[in-house]
Design a protein around this motif. Structure first.
Motif, PDB file in Angstrom:
ATOM      1  N   VAL A  19       1.025  -1.454  -0.106  1.00 54.37           N
ATOM      2  CA  VAL A  19       0.065  -0.150   0.182  1.00 54.37           C
ATOM      3  C   VAL A  19       1.071   1.100  -0.270  1.00 54.37           C
ATOM      4  N   THR A  52      -3.170   7.221   4.593  1.00 53.13           N
ATOM      5  CA  THR A  52      -2.693   5.750   4.234  1.00 53.13           C
ATOM      6  C   THR A  52      -2.259   4.822   4.792  1.00 53.13           C
ATOM      7  N   TYR A 188      -2.626   1.927  -8.170  1.00 52.63           N
ATOM      8  CA  TYR A 188      -3.812   2.680  -7.995  1.00 52.63           C
ATOM      9  C   TYR A 188      -4.528   3.238  -9.166  1.00 52.63           C
ATOM     10  N   TYR A 191      -6.698  -0.468  -8.516  1.00 50.83           N
ATOM     11  CA  TYR A 191      -7.188  -1.346  -7.411  1.00 50.83           C
ATOM     12  C   TYR A 191      -6.647  -0.398  -6.699  1.00 50.83           C
ATOM     13  N   ASP A 192      -7.539  -0.083  -5.750  1.00 51.16           N
ATOM     14  CA  ASP A 192      -6.551   0.777  -4.095  1.00 51.16           C
ATOM     15  C   ASP A 192      -6.493  -0.745  -3.518  1.00 51.16           C
ATOM     16  N   ASP A 195      -7.581  -2.093  -0.168  1.00 51.94           N
ATOM     17  CA  ASP A 195      -8.956  -2.830   0.295  1.00 51.94           C
ATOM     18  C   ASP A 195      -8.593  -4.086   0.333  1.00 51.94           C
TER      19      ASP A 195
END
Length: 313
Positions: A19, A52, A188, A191-192, A195
């Motif tokens: 992430v 984040t 990104y 998708y994130d 999640d």
């Protein structure tokens, strides 16, 4: 089956690295603070991943998580909670605020006034909140990750020294490298990654890590090394305020955490040296002459390290 803390730490690091891309050292700093049972202040420009990072940690550790957005009109009771009169019982009932969680993100903490910031003092220092004559204990683990924009940005308030002293570490994330930012764009876009994070450890395992950290051996030589560094901040012509006893304990604890992460059950001088800036710099107040001569806290600490005898391992 015996608890393997090295494997556990690596799992958390690897999961969060998916992430927060290209910021392994920052993630390690957060993990050190976690197992040292401390709080972290992240100062950086907007949009580099401060929020984040906190969310990713909460998901990895399967902790209860609350985010408090600090604003100039935020009140202390918006953080801690408030007593509300219940006409049925004819008594006041305490409604807990968002501070009651395992991991609390105090987002843009320096946008709130000093009075509101002070609502965190007792909680961060003692893991207890006193409301009138009642004490509310916080269930461990408890960690505050606060973010702030640089003080020169408009609409910010300086954090009081008492508040700063309660943060074990103050770190900066910084901009990613061009290569890492390219990976961020590609990742990104599809998708994130936040999640897709799943819980890696249980609360009980975090508490075991914290217990293991306290058991890391610190010799008398290392303790004297820490004391010599701290003492030189208290009698330094470039500083108006030196390191408190809380800061001394913080440096010892973060050195233990550093050793544990590197797979050792004992502290060496490098564990102390490598964490001096992030652990002590935010606790100092430079003198006027130091500011005139462009001596910041980091430079003063580096000079102190150079002049302090390092004990033999």
């Amino acid at each position: 089956m015996e608890f393997n803390y090295v494997i556990t730490l690596n799992k958390i690091l690897n999961s969060m690295s998916e992430v927060i891309i290209g910021k392994g050292e920052v993630i390690l700093s957060i993990l050190k603070a976690l197992i040292a049972n401390g709080h972290v202040l992240i100062e950086d420009v907007p949009g580099v991943g401060k929020t984040t990072l906190a969310k990713a940690l909460a998901k990895c550790l399967d902790l209860t998580f609350n985010r408090i957005q600090f604003t100039p009109d935020l009140l202390p009771t918006d953080i801690t909670g408030v007593s509300v009169y219940n006409p049925k019982t004819m008594d006041f009932e305490f409604k807990k605020g968002p501070i009651f969680a395992n991991l609390v993100l105090a987002d843009e903490i320096n946008r709130a006034t000093a009075k509101t910031q002070s609502a965190l003092l007792q909680v961060m220092g003692e893991n207890i909140l006193t409301e009138w004559n009642t004490n509310y204990n916080f269930q461990p683990p408890f960690m505050v990750i606060a973010t702030q924009n640089p003080i020169e940005y408009e609409g910010t308030f300086r954090l009081p020294e008492a508040q700063l002293d309660r943060f074990l570490l103050k770190i900066s994330i910084g901009y990613p490298s061009k290569d890492h930012e390219e990976i961020i764009l590609k990742t990104y876009k599809e998708y994130d990654p936040l999640d897709r994070i799943n819980p890696i450890v249980k609360k009980e395992e975090i508490l075991l890590l914290q217990k293991k950290c306290r058991e890391v051996y610190v010799s008398d030589k290392i303790n004297k090394y820490i004391l010599n560094i701290v003492d030189r901040t208290r009698y330094n012509s470039n500083l108006l305020l030196g390191v408190s006893t809380r800061g001394t304990l913080a440096l010892q604890r973060i050195a233990q955490a550093n050793a544990l992460i590197l797979g050792r059950d004992f502290v060496i001088p490098e564990d102390v040296k490598s964490n001096v800036i992030s652990t002590l710099a935010h606790r100092l107040i430079p003198s006027q002459s130091a500011l005139i001569n462009k001596f910041n806290n980091e430079k003063i600490l580096l000079d102190i390290l150079k002049s302090t005898i390092v004990p033999e391992s």
